[in-house]
Scaffold this motif. Structure first.
Motif, PDB file in Angstrom:
ATOM      1  N   HIS A 127       0.839  -1.203   0.000  1.00  0.00           N
ATOM      2  CA  HIS A 127       0.000   0.000   0.000  1.00  0.00           C
ATOM      3  C   HIS A 127       0.870   1.248   0.000  1.00  0.00           C
ATOM      4  CE1 HIS A 127      -3.238  -2.735   1.336  1.00  0.00           C
ATOM      5  NE2 HIS A 127      -4.036  -1.842   0.784  1.00  0.00           N
ATOM      6  N   GLU A 128       0.417   2.213  -0.760  1.00  0.00           N
ATOM      7  CA  GLU A 128       1.020   3.541  -0.678  1.00  0.00           C
ATOM      8  C   GLU A 128       0.108   4.412   0.159  1.00  0.00           C
ATOM      9  OE1 GLU A 128       3.296   3.733  -5.001  1.00  0.00           O
ATOM     10  OE2 GLU A 128       1.504   4.929  -4.694  1.00  0.00           O
ATOM     11  N   PHE A 129       0.695   5.329   0.904  1.00  0.00           N
ATOM     12  CA  PHE A 129      -0.087   6.296   1.668  1.00  0.00           C
ATOM     13  C   PHE A 129       0.041   7.631   0.959  1.00  0.00           C
ATOM     14  CE2 PHE A 129      -1.403   3.913   5.406  1.00  0.00           C
ATOM     15  CZ  PHE A 129      -0.686   2.748   5.184  1.00  0.00           C
ATOM     16  N   ILE A 189       0.366  12.924  -3.342  1.00  0.00           N
ATOM     17  CA  ILE A 189       1.790  12.827  -3.014  1.00  0.00           C
ATOM     18  C   ILE A 189       1.992  11.565  -2.182  1.00  0.00           C
ATOM     19  CG2 ILE A 189       3.717  13.942  -1.798  1.00  0.00           C
ATOM     20  CD1 ILE A 189       2.086  16.596  -2.049  1.00  0.00           C
ATOM     21  N   GLU A 190       2.925  10.720  -2.594  1.00  0.00           N
ATOM     22  CA  GLU A 190       3.191   9.493  -1.834  1.00  0.00           C
ATOM     23  C   GLU A 190       4.090   9.825  -0.650  1.00  0.00           C
ATOM     24  OE1 GLU A 190       5.068   6.262  -4.082  1.00  0.00           O
ATOM     25  OE2 GLU A 190       5.997   5.610  -2.212  1.00  0.00           O
ATOM     26  N   VAL A 191       3.564   9.665   0.566  1.00  0.00           N
ATOM     27  CA  VAL A 191       4.376   9.964   1.753  1.00  0.00           C
ATOM     28  C   VAL A 191       4.801   8.697   2.497  1.00  0.00           C
ATOM     29  CG1 VAL A 191       3.572  12.322   2.108  1.00  0.00           C
ATOM     30  CG2 VAL A 191       2.265  10.421   3.091  1.00  0.00           C
ATOM     31  N   GLY A 192       4.222   7.562   2.117  1.00  0.00           N
ATOM     32  CA  GLY A 192       4.631   6.316   2.756  1.00  0.00           C
ATOM     33  C   GLY A 192       4.329   5.151   1.837  1.00  0.00           C
ATOM     34  N   HIS A 193       5.030   4.044   2.060  1.00  0.00           N
ATOM     35  CA  HIS A 193       4.832   2.876   1.208  1.00  0.00           C
ATOM     36  C   HIS A 193       5.212   1.644   2.017  1.00  0.00           C
ATOM     37  CE1 HIS A 193       5.254   1.331  -3.230  1.00  0.00           C
ATOM     38  NE2 HIS A 193       4.464   0.582  -2.494  1.00  0.00           N
ATOM     39  N   ILE A 194       4.298   0.678   2.089  1.00  0.00           N
ATOM     40  CA  ILE A 194       4.586  -0.531   2.863  1.00  0.00           C
ATOM     41  C   ILE A 194       4.489  -1.768   1.970  1.00  0.00           C
ATOM     42  CG2 ILE A 194       3.871   0.543   5.027  1.00  0.00           C
ATOM     43  CD1 ILE A 194       1.236  -0.902   4.895  1.00  0.00           C
TER      44      ILE A 194
HETATM   45 MG    MG Z   1       6.930   3.815  -3.249  1.00  0.00          MG
END
Ligand code: MG
Ligand code: ATP
Length: 439
Positions: A208-210, A280-285
């Motif tokens: 998932h991207e945040f 804007i992508e601020v996190g990615h798990i």
């Molecule tokens: Mg990423």
């Protein structure tokens, strides 16, 4: 902090080469100084914000049971040869040779290094689950560094790595990070939307991207409005409990970035719930199982005595990107409007007549009382014009401004302004001091 002793190189003109508002404002307020393409010095004002974001991330990682350590920025190429990524990573990796002609690199991410730490010390399932994280500078030689700190080449990332015996365990670890991320972004004053994502060079099958919604975002995103209206899991969440329902509550709604977008599913939503925006992508798990543990032989003994490769996930937050993303989400025509939790100072104290005995004394007393109450105060004790002082305070966007001038002081009052609403109130100094003492 007295402004006369601080280092705040504010400039009046909007820099011509900054394409988006957060970049312009970061340069104008003297938060960063660009030293090269995608490489920045964090000046004192910007550094304070960076540290506050870092601290919120730390607190939420710790709350979710992750343990902090610190890995180096420079890594040996050998570890990356073991995982097979040394050749795969391509030109984004900055490759360096040391004096002995050994291949080194400036880490773009740390899966290999943490897997090496893990395999050195952890041999049994009894030491699991484990989640280790750090907040460290990364280097990616981006083709197009742009938008200031949003797409830098050197940038600060929080990266966490989970280790579990089983796939079920690893999926539970993933859910903890999923919830911790929502809480962390919420504490910063942001609504981050989790979206199913592609796994890219990290690999794996669950990701998932945040995403923060903002007009200047680099990616097109599509989601169900119902997801935006959901509150975060909350700081009282029990991270030892099963978090499946917390996660499913959110993943049941449509939310996807461009790469994962399914037009047909999105079109089936009621019109008033269709959100098509930029983000804007601020996190990615990521959950990626044994992608690194297998080739690098990071194995643990299970309860049955068998040695099995450990199940892993990795979890990134763009700490330095968040500074830009926050400004994109929180500004107006006069400048930045910091959410309280990440503001470089809590209060701006403006002395309208420096040198006037009564004004100086009142400022001194208020400054001391606010500091004693744990508030960070930026005290404008310069002899600039009143108009310039107000404009600068608005520009740097501290949540509260207190103005001390001779006219109000005659009645024992100061003016308190809320930066966000613009609301101004006359407040008695005696009342304010009493409140501060009680807090
Ligand atoms: Mg990423
Ligand atoms: P992007 O798609 O934006 O290039 P990524 O998917 O390559 O990012 P990840 O490997 O997922 O990035 O890294 C974790 C987080 O680090 C990202 O979610 C992002 O917030 C941040 N990040 C990645 N690249 C940069 C960069 N060049 N500058 C600043 N922050 C970055």
């Amino acid at each position: 902090m007295r402004l006369s002793k601080f280092f705040l190189p504010v400039s009046k003109e909007a820099p011509s080469d900054a394409a988006i508002v957060s970049h312009q404002l970061m340069l104008r307020t003297g938060m960063v100084r660009q030293n090269g393409a995608g490489i920045y010095t964090w000046l004192p004002l910007g550094y304070r914000v960076l540290k506050r974001i870092e601290q919120i991330v730390r607190e939420e990682m710790n709350r979710a049971g992750a343990v902090e350590l610190l890995m180096p920025t420079l890594q040996q190429a050998d570890l990356w040869r073991e995982s097979g990524r040394y050749d795969d990573y391509g030109k984004e990796m900055l490759r360096i040779k040391d004096r002995h002609d050994r291949d080194m690199l400036y880490g773009p991410t740390n899966e290999e290094l943490i897997t090496d730490v893990f395999r050195t010390y952890v041999k049994s399932y009894k030491q699991l689950p484990l989640n280790l994280y750090h907040q460290q500078w990364k280097f990616r030689d981006e083709v197009r560094p742009r938008f200031g700190v949003m797409r830098g080449r050197e940038f600060l990332m929080k990266d966490a790595y989970s280790f579990d015996l089983t796939e079920d365990g690893a999926r539970a670890a993933y859910r903890k990070m999923f919830c911790a991320y929502l809480n962390a972004f919420n504490r910063m004053g942001l609504t981050a939307v989790p979206m199913r994502a592609d796994t890219g060079p990290i690999g794996g099958d669950l990701s998932h991207e945040f995403i923060i919604l903002a007009e200047t975002g680099e990616s097109a995103v599509f989601c169900d409005k119902a997801l935006l209206d959901l509150p975060p899991p909350g700081l009282d969440l029990d991270f030892d409990a099963d978090l499946t329902s917390e996660v499913e509550k959110r993943t049941q709604f449509y939310a996807a970035t461009e790469e994962m977008h399914d037009e047909a599913v999105f079109d089936a939503l009621p019109d008033d719930r269709k959100v098509s925006a930029r983000g804007i992508e601020v996190g990615h798990i990521f959950y990626f199982g044994t992608k690194y543990s297998k080739p690098m032989n990071a194995v643990v003994q299970g309860p049955d005595g068998q040695m099995v490769p450990v199940q892993m996930g990795s979890y990134g937050i763009g700490v330095s990107r968040l500074v830009g993303a926050l400004i994109e989400a929180c500004h107006d025509e006069s400048g930045i409007v910091w959410p309280e939790a990440v503001a470089p100072f809590d209060v701006g104290l403006i002395n309208m007549r420096v040198g006037d005995e009564a004004c100086d004394a009142a400022c001194k007393e208020l400054y001391a009382a606010m500091s004693a109450a744990g508030q960070e105060v930026l005290y404008d004790d310069t002899d600039d014009r009143a108009g310039a002082k107000f404009a600068r305070m608005d520009l740097i966007g501290l949540p509260r401004q207190i103005t001390v001038g001779p006219r109000g002081l005659a009645d024992g009052k100061v003016e308190v302004k809320d930066r966000k609403t613009g609301d101004k109130q006359e407040v008695s100094i005696a009342h304010m001091l009493a409140q501060l003492k009680a807090s």
